[in-house]
Design a protein around this motif. Structure first.
Motif, PDB file in Angstrom:
ATOM      1  N   TRP A  23      48.968   2.532 -21.161  1.00  0.00           N
ATOM      2  CA  TRP A  23      50.056   2.713 -20.200  1.00  0.00           C
ATOM      3  C   TRP A  23      50.016   4.103 -19.568  1.00  0.00           C
ATOM      4  O   TRP A  23      50.212   4.254 -18.362  1.00  0.00           O
ATOM      5  CB  TRP A  23      51.413   2.477 -20.865  1.00  0.00           C
ATOM      6  N   LEU A  26      47.278   4.202 -17.030  1.00  0.00           N
ATOM      7  CA  LEU A  26      47.629   3.434 -15.839  1.00  0.00           C
ATOM      8  C   LEU A  26      48.527   4.244 -14.904  1.00  0.00           C
ATOM      9  O   LEU A  26      48.320   4.266 -13.686  1.00  0.00           O
ATOM     10  CB  LEU A  26      48.333   2.131 -16.221  1.00  0.00           C
ATOM     11  N   THR A  30      47.303   5.652 -11.277  1.00  0.00           N
ATOM     12  CA  THR A  30      48.077   5.220 -10.113  1.00  0.00           C
ATOM     13  C   THR A  30      48.524   6.426  -9.296  1.00  0.00           C
ATOM     14  O   THR A  30      48.356   6.456  -8.072  1.00  0.00           O
ATOM     15  CB  THR A  30      49.299   4.387 -10.549  1.00  0.00           C
ATOM     16  N   SER A  65      39.500   4.566  -9.006  1.00  0.00           N
ATOM     17  CA  SER A  65      40.053   3.271  -9.407  1.00  0.00           C
ATOM     18  C   SER A  65      38.950   2.306  -9.854  1.00  0.00           C
ATOM     19  O   SER A  65      39.152   1.515 -10.775  1.00  0.00           O
ATOM     20  CB  SER A  65      40.897   2.660  -8.287  1.00  0.00           C
ATOM     21  N   LEU A 107      46.770  -8.845 -17.053  1.00  0.00           N
ATOM     22  CA  LEU A 107      47.693  -8.175 -16.145  1.00  0.00           C
ATOM     23  C   LEU A 107      47.226  -6.755 -15.825  1.00  0.00           C
ATOM     24  O   LEU A 107      47.283  -6.323 -14.672  1.00  0.00           O
ATOM     25  CB  LEU A 107      49.106  -8.156 -16.735  1.00  0.00           C
ATOM     26  N   VAL A 108      46.753  -6.046 -16.829  1.00  0.00           N
ATOM     27  CA  VAL A 108      46.261  -4.681 -16.603  1.00  0.00           C
ATOM     28  C   VAL A 108      45.033  -4.716 -15.697  1.00  0.00           C
ATOM     29  O   VAL A 108      44.929  -3.930 -14.744  1.00  0.00           O
ATOM     30  CB  VAL A 108      45.954  -3.958 -17.939  1.00  0.00           C
ATOM     31  N   TYR A 111      46.015  -5.491 -12.176  1.00  0.00           N
ATOM     32  CA  TYR A 111      46.657  -4.330 -11.570  1.00  0.00           C
ATOM     33  C   TYR A 111      45.624  -3.299 -11.122  1.00  0.00           C
ATOM     34  O   TYR A 111      45.685  -2.795  -9.994  1.00  0.00           O
ATOM     35  CB  TYR A 111      47.659  -3.689 -12.535  1.00  0.00           C
ATOM     36  N   VAL A 112      44.672  -2.973 -11.976  1.00  0.00           N
ATOM     37  CA  VAL A 112      43.669  -1.955 -11.621  1.00  0.00           C
ATOM     38  C   VAL A 112      42.773  -2.471 -10.492  1.00  0.00           C
ATOM     39  O   VAL A 112      42.414  -1.707  -9.589  1.00  0.00           O
ATOM     40  CB  VAL A 112      42.846  -1.522 -12.854  1.00  0.00           C
ATOM     41  N   PHE A 114      43.734  -4.547  -8.170  1.00  0.00           N
ATOM     42  CA  PHE A 114      44.587  -4.449  -6.990  1.00  0.00           C
ATOM     43  C   PHE A 114      44.642  -3.007  -6.491  1.00  0.00           C
ATOM     44  O   PHE A 114      44.560  -2.750  -5.278  1.00  0.00           O
ATOM     45  CB  PHE A 114      45.987  -4.972  -7.319  1.00  0.00           C
ATOM     46  N   LEU A 115      44.762  -2.061  -7.402  1.00  0.00           N
ATOM     47  CA  LEU A 115      44.771  -0.642  -7.046  1.00  0.00           C
ATOM     48  C   LEU A 115      43.467  -0.274  -6.329  1.00  0.00           C
ATOM     49  O   LEU A 115      43.474   0.432  -5.311  1.00  0.00           O
ATOM     50  CB  LEU A 115      44.962   0.208  -8.304  1.00  0.00           C
TER      51      LEU A 115
END
Length: 135
Positions: A23, A26, A30, A65, A107-108, A111-112, A114-115
């Motif tokens: 976390w 992340l 971000t 990223s 999910l992680v 997310y990464v 997508f980033l």
């Protein structure tokens, strides 16, 4: 019995450390990617002077990223093994009955990814739209 409790305490500590570490990374990544991506927009005067060179900042965010995507894959693999052992212990002792579905890893990674895609799109926007407007 005491040795088993000590082992479980170590397992629990490792579980908490890995979970918090993921976390923390992340959030840090971000913030870094967003800040690097925002550099061209912050001071249009600097963008005018640097022109295409200003792309270095958002490109760096994109590379960061992408590297994070690979590193998180390995970190999440390690976390999954620790989490599985921890969940197994909880079920064996009757503490908690866990669902066989675990979505944290997916999910992680989504997310990464997508980033990464958003930072890549930002590079395109800066290159194709923003530099033309500022110049």
């Amino acid at each position: 019995m005491e040795q088993s409790e000590d082992a479980h305490a170590l397992l629990w500590d490792e579980y908490k450390y890995r979970h918090d570490h993921i976390w923390k990374k992340l959030f840090q990544i971000t913030i870094a990617v967003v800040l690097l991506g925002a550099v061209p927009y912050l001071k249009p005067d600097i963008t005018r002077v640097l022109q295409g060179w200003i792309l270095i900042a958002p490109l760096l965010g994109t590379v960061l990223s992408l590297i994070t995507l690979f590193l998180m894959h390995f970190e999440l693999g390690l976390f999954a093994r620790i989490a599985a052992a921890h969940r197994r212990h909880q079920e064996e002792t009757g503490l908690i009955r866990h669902s066989p579905h675990h979505y944290f890893r997916y999910l992680v990674m989504i997310y990464v990814a997508f980033l990464f895609l958003v930072s890549l799109a930002n590079v395109a926007v800066v290159r194709l739209l923003w530099l033309g407007q500022v110049a």
